[in-house]
Design a protein around this motif. Structure first.
Motif, PDB file in Angstrom:
ATOM      1  N   ILE A   1       0.875  -1.175   0.000  1.00  0.00           N
ATOM      2  CA  ILE A   1       0.000   0.000   0.000  1.00  0.00           C
ATOM      3  C   ILE A   1       0.907   1.218   0.000  1.00  0.00           C
ATOM      4  N   SER A   2       0.821   1.981  -1.065  1.00  0.00           N
ATOM      5  CA  SER A   2       1.652   3.177  -1.202  1.00  0.00           C
ATOM      6  C   SER A   2       1.025   4.079  -2.249  1.00  0.00           C
ATOM      7  N   ASN A   3       1.334   5.362  -2.169  1.00  0.00           N
ATOM      8  CA  ASN A   3       0.833   6.303  -3.150  1.00  0.00           C
ATOM      9  C   ASN A   3       1.179   5.843  -4.561  1.00  0.00           C
ATOM     10  N   ASN A   4       2.389   5.323  -4.759  1.00  0.00           N
ATOM     11  CA  ASN A   4       2.815   4.822  -6.061  1.00  0.00           C
ATOM     12  C   ASN A   4       3.818   3.691  -5.845  1.00  0.00           C
ATOM     13  N   CYS A   5       4.467   3.256  -6.913  1.00  0.00           N
ATOM     14  CA  CYS A   5       5.418   2.143  -6.796  1.00  0.00           C
ATOM     15  C   CYS A   5       6.815   2.578  -7.224  1.00  0.00           C
TER      16      CYS A   5
ATOM     17  N   VAL B   1      12.285  -1.318  -6.970  1.00  0.00           N
ATOM     18  CA  VAL B   1      13.256  -2.415  -6.838  1.00  0.00           C
ATOM     19  C   VAL B   1      12.572  -3.696  -6.359  1.00  0.00           C
ATOM     20  N   LEU B   2      11.520  -3.575  -5.549  1.00  0.00           N
ATOM     21  CA  LEU B   2      10.770  -4.760  -5.120  1.00  0.00           C
ATOM     22  C   LEU B   2       9.953  -5.319  -6.287  1.00  0.00           C
ATOM     23  N   LEU B   3       9.436  -4.432  -7.107  1.00  0.00           N
ATOM     24  CA  LEU B   3       8.690  -4.843  -8.286  1.00  0.00           C
ATOM     25  C   LEU B   3       9.622  -5.571  -9.257  1.00  0.00           C
ATOM     26  N   GLU B   4      10.804  -5.027  -9.470  1.00  0.00           N
ATOM     27  CA  GLU B   4      11.791  -5.652 -10.356  1.00  0.00           C
ATOM     28  C   GLU B   4      12.220  -7.024  -9.846  1.00  0.00           C
ATOM     29  N   GLY B   5      12.264  -7.181  -8.535  1.00  0.00           N
ATOM     30  CA  GLY B   5      12.647  -8.458  -7.944  1.00  0.00           C
ATOM     31  C   GLY B   5      11.514  -9.471  -7.910  1.00  0.00           C
ATOM     32  N   GLY B   6      10.347  -9.105  -8.431  1.00  0.00           N
ATOM     33  CA  GLY B   6       9.207 -10.024  -8.454  1.00  0.00           C
ATOM     34  C   GLY B   6       8.620 -10.275  -7.077  1.00  0.00           C
ATOM     35  N   GLN B   7       8.825  -9.343  -6.149  1.00  0.00           N
ATOM     36  CA  GLN B   7       8.381  -9.547  -4.775  1.00  0.00           C
ATOM     37  C   GLN B   7       6.964  -9.045  -4.517  1.00  0.00           C
ATOM     38  N   ILE B   8       6.450  -8.158  -5.368  1.00  0.00           N
ATOM     39  CA  ILE B   8       5.122  -7.575  -5.161  1.00  0.00           C
ATOM     40  C   ILE B   8       4.098  -8.302  -6.024  1.00  0.00           C
ATOM     41  N   ARG B   9       3.036  -8.797  -5.373  1.00  0.00           N
ATOM     42  CA  ARG B   9       1.921  -9.453  -6.055  1.00  0.00           C
ATOM     43  C   ARG B   9       0.784  -8.471  -6.330  1.00  0.00           C
ATOM     44  N   LYS B  10       0.578  -7.530  -5.384  1.00  0.00           N
ATOM     45  CA  LYS B  10      -0.548  -6.606  -5.494  1.00  0.00           C
ATOM     46  C   LYS B  10      -0.132  -5.233  -4.989  1.00  0.00           C
ATOM     47  N   MET B  11      -0.588  -4.197  -5.700  1.00  0.00           N
ATOM     48  CA  MET B  11      -0.394  -2.812  -5.269  1.00  0.00           C
ATOM     49  C   MET B  11      -1.754  -2.205  -4.965  1.00  0.00           C
ATOM     50  N   ILE B  12      -1.821  -1.466  -3.858  1.00  0.00           N
ATOM     51  CA  ILE B  12      -2.979  -0.630  -3.541  1.00  0.00           C
ATOM     52  C   ILE B  12      -2.434   0.781  -3.564  1.00  0.00           C
ATOM     53  N   SER B  13      -2.778   1.544  -4.602  1.00  0.00           N
ATOM     54  CA  SER B  13      -2.160   2.847  -4.788  1.00  0.00           C
ATOM     55  C   SER B  13      -3.071   3.776  -5.574  1.00  0.00           C
ATOM     56  N   SER B  14      -2.575   4.997  -5.806  1.00  0.00           N
ATOM     57  CA  SER B  14      -3.367   5.980  -6.533  1.00  0.00           C
ATOM     58  C   SER B  14      -2.674   6.487  -7.786  1.00  0.00           C
ATOM     59  N   TYR B  15      -1.455   6.033  -8.047  1.00  0.00           N
ATOM     60  CA  TYR B  15      -0.695   6.607  -9.156  1.00  0.00           C
ATOM     61  C   TYR B  15       0.275   5.576  -9.710  1.00  0.00           C
ATOM     62  N   VAL B  16       0.195   5.327 -11.004  1.00  0.00           N
ATOM     63  CA  VAL B  16       1.150   4.426 -11.647  1.00  0.00           C
ATOM     64  C   VAL B  16       2.438   5.175 -11.919  1.00  0.00           C
TER      65      VAL B  16
END
Length: 188
Positions: free
Chosen positions: A52-56, A65-80
């Motif tokens: 859960i963060s404003n963006n990624c 860096v967590l996204l690049e490492g394949g560690q995030i399955r789901k984002m709850i955010s307001s901005y790509v």
């Protein structure tokens, strides 16, 4: 007794991380992000995270860096934002996204931290944001019900802190950090 003051991000997160957990990350864009804690999470290699963060972040920095490492399955955010990998993974169906108007995201986090399970807002009524959510009428206006958000862990960036948990934020780094600190079961 756990030592509450740590000067190392890896030690500060010791025993707190597990696969499948929900993490709230403070910051707005790249301002006030807990970059040392993000790096420690990357190093630990936990996966299937809901973040859960404003963006990624952006490609190669912040939560990116967590996204690049394949560690995030789901984002709850307001901005790509400027994160091209975020966009690619979402559009290909490899990343789940719960998109929120920014004010609604902020209020969901604040509500979670205050122990408020849900609230009603006019924002999003009649749009994709309201799909699958309860809608009620109050005084002739329609409102969508939004759930408060909490997390297993909140990671924040503060300028200074003490053993009692008091934190001081500097300038624009205040942004989402205080409300996220209130909504985690544990905050680092």
């Amino acid at each position: 007794m756990v030592e509450k003051l740590q000067n190392d991000a890896v030690r500060a997160l010791a025993g707190l991380l597990f696969d499948g957990m929900t993490i709230m990350s403070g910051g707005f864009g790249l301002c006030g992000i807990p970059e040392n804690l993000i790096a420690a999470i990357r190093e630990r290699g936990v996966k299937d995270l809901t973040v859960i963060s404003n963006n990624c972040g952006v490609d190669g920095f912040g939560l990116g860096v967590l996204l690049e490492g394949g560690q995030i399955r789901k984002m709850i955010s307001s901005y790509v934002g400027e994160n091209k990998l975020f966009e690619k993974l979402y559009l290909s169906g490899e990343l789940e996204l719960e998109f929120n108007p920014q004010g609604t995201l902020a209020e969901r986090i604040r509500a979670g931290g205050a122990g408020i399970p849900a609230f009603f807002t006019r924002t999003g009524v009649g749009t994709l944001v309201a799909e699958g959510k309860e809608v009620r009428e109050f005084d002739g206006e329609r409102y969508v019900m939004e759930r408060g958000l909490t997390a297993d862990l909140s990671i924040v960036k503060a300028w200074k802190g003490d053993a009692e948990g008091n934190l001081v934020y500097r300038k624009t780094a205040r942004n989402f950090n205080p409300m996220m600190a209130s909504a985690g079961k544990v905050t680092v």
